[in-house]
Motif scaffolding. Structure first.
Motif, PDB file in Angstrom:
ATOM      1  N   LYS A 183      -2.851   2.990   9.428  1.00  0.00           N
ATOM      2  CA  LYS A 183      -2.523   2.997   8.001  1.00  0.00           C
ATOM      3  C   LYS A 183      -3.602   2.341   7.140  1.00  0.00           C
ATOM      4  N   ASN A 189      11.419  -3.941  -7.381  1.00  0.00           N
ATOM      5  CA  ASN A 189      12.879  -3.910  -7.525  1.00  0.00           C
ATOM      6  C   ASN A 189      13.478  -4.187  -6.156  1.00  0.00           C
ATOM      7  N   SER A 197      -1.693  -6.239   2.774  1.00  0.00           N
ATOM      8  CA  SER A 197      -0.881  -5.370   3.620  1.00  0.00           C
ATOM      9  C   SER A 197      -0.475  -6.090   4.892  1.00  0.00           C
ATOM     10  N   ARG A 198       0.679  -5.638   5.488  1.00  0.00           N
ATOM     11  CA  ARG A 198       1.060  -6.109   6.833  1.00  0.00           C
ATOM     12  C   ARG A 198       0.331  -5.305   7.891  1.00  0.00           C
ATOM     13  N   SER A 199      -0.152  -4.130   7.473  1.00  0.00           N
ATOM     14  CA  SER A 199      -0.524  -3.080   8.430  1.00  0.00           C
ATOM     15  C   SER A 199      -2.024  -3.044   8.658  1.00  0.00           C
ATOM     16  N   THR A 205       0.838  -1.210   0.000  1.00  0.00           N
ATOM     17  CA  THR A 205       0.000   0.000   0.000  1.00  0.00           C
ATOM     18  C   THR A 205       0.869   1.255   0.000  1.00  0.00           C
ATOM     19  N   LEU A 251       5.671  -4.526  -3.703  1.00  0.00           N
ATOM     20  CA  LEU A 251       6.391  -4.607  -2.426  1.00  0.00           C
ATOM     21  C   LEU A 251       7.872  -4.339  -2.662  1.00  0.00           C
TER      22      LEU A 251
HETATM   23  N1  LIG Z   1       7.873   4.409  -6.304  1.00  0.00           N
HETATM   24  C1  LIG Z   1       8.109   4.297  -7.604  1.00  0.00           C
HETATM   25  O1  LIG Z   1       7.992   5.286  -8.356  1.00  0.00           O
HETATM   26  C2  LIG Z   1       8.511   2.964  -8.177  1.00  0.00           C
HETATM   27  C3  LIG Z   1       8.702   2.870  -9.559  1.00  0.00           C
HETATM   28  C4  LIG Z   1       9.024   1.621 -10.127  1.00  0.00           C
HETATM   29  C5  LIG Z   1       9.145   0.504  -9.311  1.00  0.00           C
HETATM   30  N2  LIG Z   1       8.974   0.634  -7.963  1.00  0.00           N
HETATM   31  C6  LIG Z   1       9.094  -0.575  -7.126  1.00  0.00           C
HETATM   32  O2  LIG Z   1       7.778  -0.947  -6.732  1.00  0.00           O
HETATM   33  C7  LIG Z   1       7.798  -1.481  -5.408  1.00  0.00           C
HETATM   34  C8  LIG Z   1       6.888  -0.624  -4.521  1.00  0.00           C
HETATM   35  O3  LIG Z   1       7.345   0.715  -4.533  1.00  0.00           O
HETATM   36  P1  LIG Z   1       6.826   1.782  -3.443  1.00  0.00           P
HETATM   37  O4  LIG Z   1       7.518   3.053  -3.745  1.00  0.00           O
HETATM   38  O5  LIG Z   1       5.354   1.739  -3.370  1.00  0.00           O
HETATM   39  O6  LIG Z   1       7.506   1.106  -2.149  1.00  0.00           O
HETATM   40  P2  LIG Z   1       7.369   1.362  -0.604  1.00  0.00           P
HETATM   41  O7  LIG Z   1       6.473   2.508  -0.345  1.00  0.00           O
HETATM   42  O8  LIG Z   1       8.740   1.380  -0.034  1.00  0.00           O
HETATM   43  O9  LIG Z   1       6.700   0.004  -0.105  1.00  0.00           O
HETATM   44  C9  LIG Z   1       5.499  -0.461  -0.631  1.00  0.00           C
HETATM   45  C10 LIG Z   1       4.717  -1.166   0.447  1.00  0.00           C
HETATM   46  O10 LIG Z   1       5.323  -2.405   0.763  1.00  0.00           O
HETATM   47  C11 LIG Z   1       4.960  -2.732   2.103  1.00  0.00           C
HETATM   48  N3  LIG Z   1       6.198  -3.001   2.846  1.00  0.00           N
HETATM   49  C12 LIG Z   1       7.158  -2.129   3.208  1.00  0.00           C
HETATM   50  N4  LIG Z   1       8.124  -2.738   3.911  1.00  0.00           N
HETATM   51  C13 LIG Z   1       7.750  -4.037   4.008  1.00  0.00           C
HETATM   52  C14 LIG Z   1       8.290  -5.172   4.655  1.00  0.00           C
HETATM   53  N5  LIG Z   1       9.438  -5.103   5.366  1.00  0.00           N
HETATM   54  N6  LIG Z   1       7.639  -6.351   4.552  1.00  0.00           N
HETATM   55  C15 LIG Z   1       6.473  -6.435   3.858  1.00  0.00           C
HETATM   56  N7  LIG Z   1       5.881  -5.368   3.258  1.00  0.00           N
HETATM   57  C16 LIG Z   1       6.516  -4.200   3.325  1.00  0.00           C
HETATM   58  C17 LIG Z   1       4.242  -1.534   2.711  1.00  0.00           C
HETATM   59  O11 LIG Z   1       2.845  -1.771   2.632  1.00  0.00           O
HETATM   60  P3  LIG Z   1       2.018  -2.227   3.938  1.00  0.00           P
HETATM   61  O12 LIG Z   1       2.420  -1.276   5.047  1.00  0.00           O
HETATM   62  O13 LIG Z   1       0.606  -2.079   3.549  1.00  0.00           O
HETATM   63  O14 LIG Z   1       2.407  -3.639   4.243  1.00  0.00           O
HETATM   64  C18 LIG Z   1       4.634  -0.426   1.764  1.00  0.00           C
HETATM   65  O15 LIG Z   1       3.693   0.600   1.719  1.00  0.00           O
HETATM   66  C19 LIG Z   1       9.274  -1.477  -4.949  1.00  0.00           C
HETATM   67  O16 LIG Z   1       9.848  -2.725  -5.201  1.00  0.00           O
HETATM   68  C20 LIG Z   1       9.899  -0.419  -5.862  1.00  0.00           C
HETATM   69  O17 LIG Z   1      11.281  -0.637  -6.105  1.00  0.00           O
HETATM   70  C21 LIG Z   1       8.671   1.828  -7.382  1.00  0.00           C
END
Ligand SMILES: NC(=O)c1ccc[n+]([C@@H]2O[C@H](COP(=O)([O-])OP(=O)(O)OC[C@H]3O[C@@H](n4cnc5c(N)ncnc54)[C@H](OP(=O)(O)O)[C@@H]3O)[C@@H](O)[C@H]2O)c1
Length: 204
Positions: A37, A90, A30-32, A8, A66
């Motif tokens: 959240k 990634n 989600s974990r949360s 999320t 994630l």
């Molecule tokens: N942001 C960008 O523009 C972008 C672009 C291309 C690719 N990506 C890739 O897409 C993925 C998500 O990006 P994002 O920016 O949305 O990432 P993020 O905000 O860092 O994390 C996404 C979600 O993953 C869950 N999460 C975080 N830490 C975790 C843990 N230790 N264990 C399990 N769940 C966890 C959390 O959701 P809950 O709290 O609901 O569990 C968090 O909101 C990543 O792999 C990133 O490299 C991102």
């Protein structure tokens, strides 16, 4: 179509919101579930937030949004077999070092019966679902071992507004796709904002 969107964060909520706007039935994984959240995300998006397992049960398709380092552990025990898993993730470690096995291939190895398609991982979150907002053509890549699954994901990308979609074939392409992360970070440092992407141009 029913989707389980795992995560999320910026990517999960952006993709989930777009899928819902397109008429799909989305549940976030989600974990949360305790605390503020889940209710904040639920209120802001109008999308139910559940455990990863519940979201996977709901989804005919699954989206991995994630952090790469936590994806396999979070998806373990989820009902994934036979479903398309759209992997957008990634490894954070890919930003500044080589990766042993790309995430897309590691997920496919961990969940062999899933139909994994890697895409959108080198695109800024807001552009994933609104590529026209950049005001110019730009490219998105996809890869997967199942050609029919790749074609279905390509159809979804077209519904998101993508036109320059480059099908790179099987999951061996994940390394090249995930190694675009350092380039994305470098360009972000140069421009100071995420309003950019790459365009592949070919003669003929
Ligand atoms: N942001 C960008 O523009 C972008 C672009 C291309 C690719 N990506 C890739 O897409 C993925 C998500 O990006 P994002 O920016 O949305 O990432 P993020 O905000 O860092 O994390 C996404 C979600 O993953 C869950 N999460 C975080 N830490 C975790 C843990 N230790 N264990 C399990 N769940 C966890 C959390 O959701 P809950 O709290 O609901 O569990 C968090 O909101 C990543 O792999 C990133 O490299 C991102």
């Amino acid at each position: 179509m029913k989707f389980g969107v795992m995560g999320t964060g910026q990517v999960g909520t952006t993709i989930g919101g777009k899928l819902q706007a397109l008429g799909h039935d989305v549940v976030f994984g989600s974990r949360s579930l305790e605390g503020g959240k889940a209710s904040r995300v639920g209120a802001e998006t109008g999308i139910r937030v559940a455990s990863h397992q519940e979201a996977a049960e709901h989804g005919e398709w699954i989206v991995n949004a994630l952090p790469g380092e936590h994806a396999i552990a979070s998806l373990t025990g989820c009902a994934l077999d036979g479903k398309i898993l759209v992997d957008i993730g990634n490894y954070e470690a890919a930003v500044d070092g080589p990766i042993a096995m790309p995430l897309g291939q590691a997920l496919q190895a961990a969940f062999p019966a899933v139909r994994l398609v890697k895409t959108l991982n080198s695109v800024s979150a807001h552009l994933m679902v609104d590529p026209d907002s950049l005001g110019a053509d730009h490219s998105v890549f996809l890869a997967g071992n199942d050609a029919a699954a790749r074609a279905e994901v390509e159809t979804l990308l077209r519904a998101f507004g993508w036109r320059s979609i480059l099908d790179l074939g099987d999951l061996e392409a994940c390394r090249a796709m995930e190694e675009l992360v350092p380039m994305w970070m470098r360009l972000f440092g140069k421009f100071g904002d995420p309003n950019f992407n790459l365009l592949v141009v070919r003669q003929g």
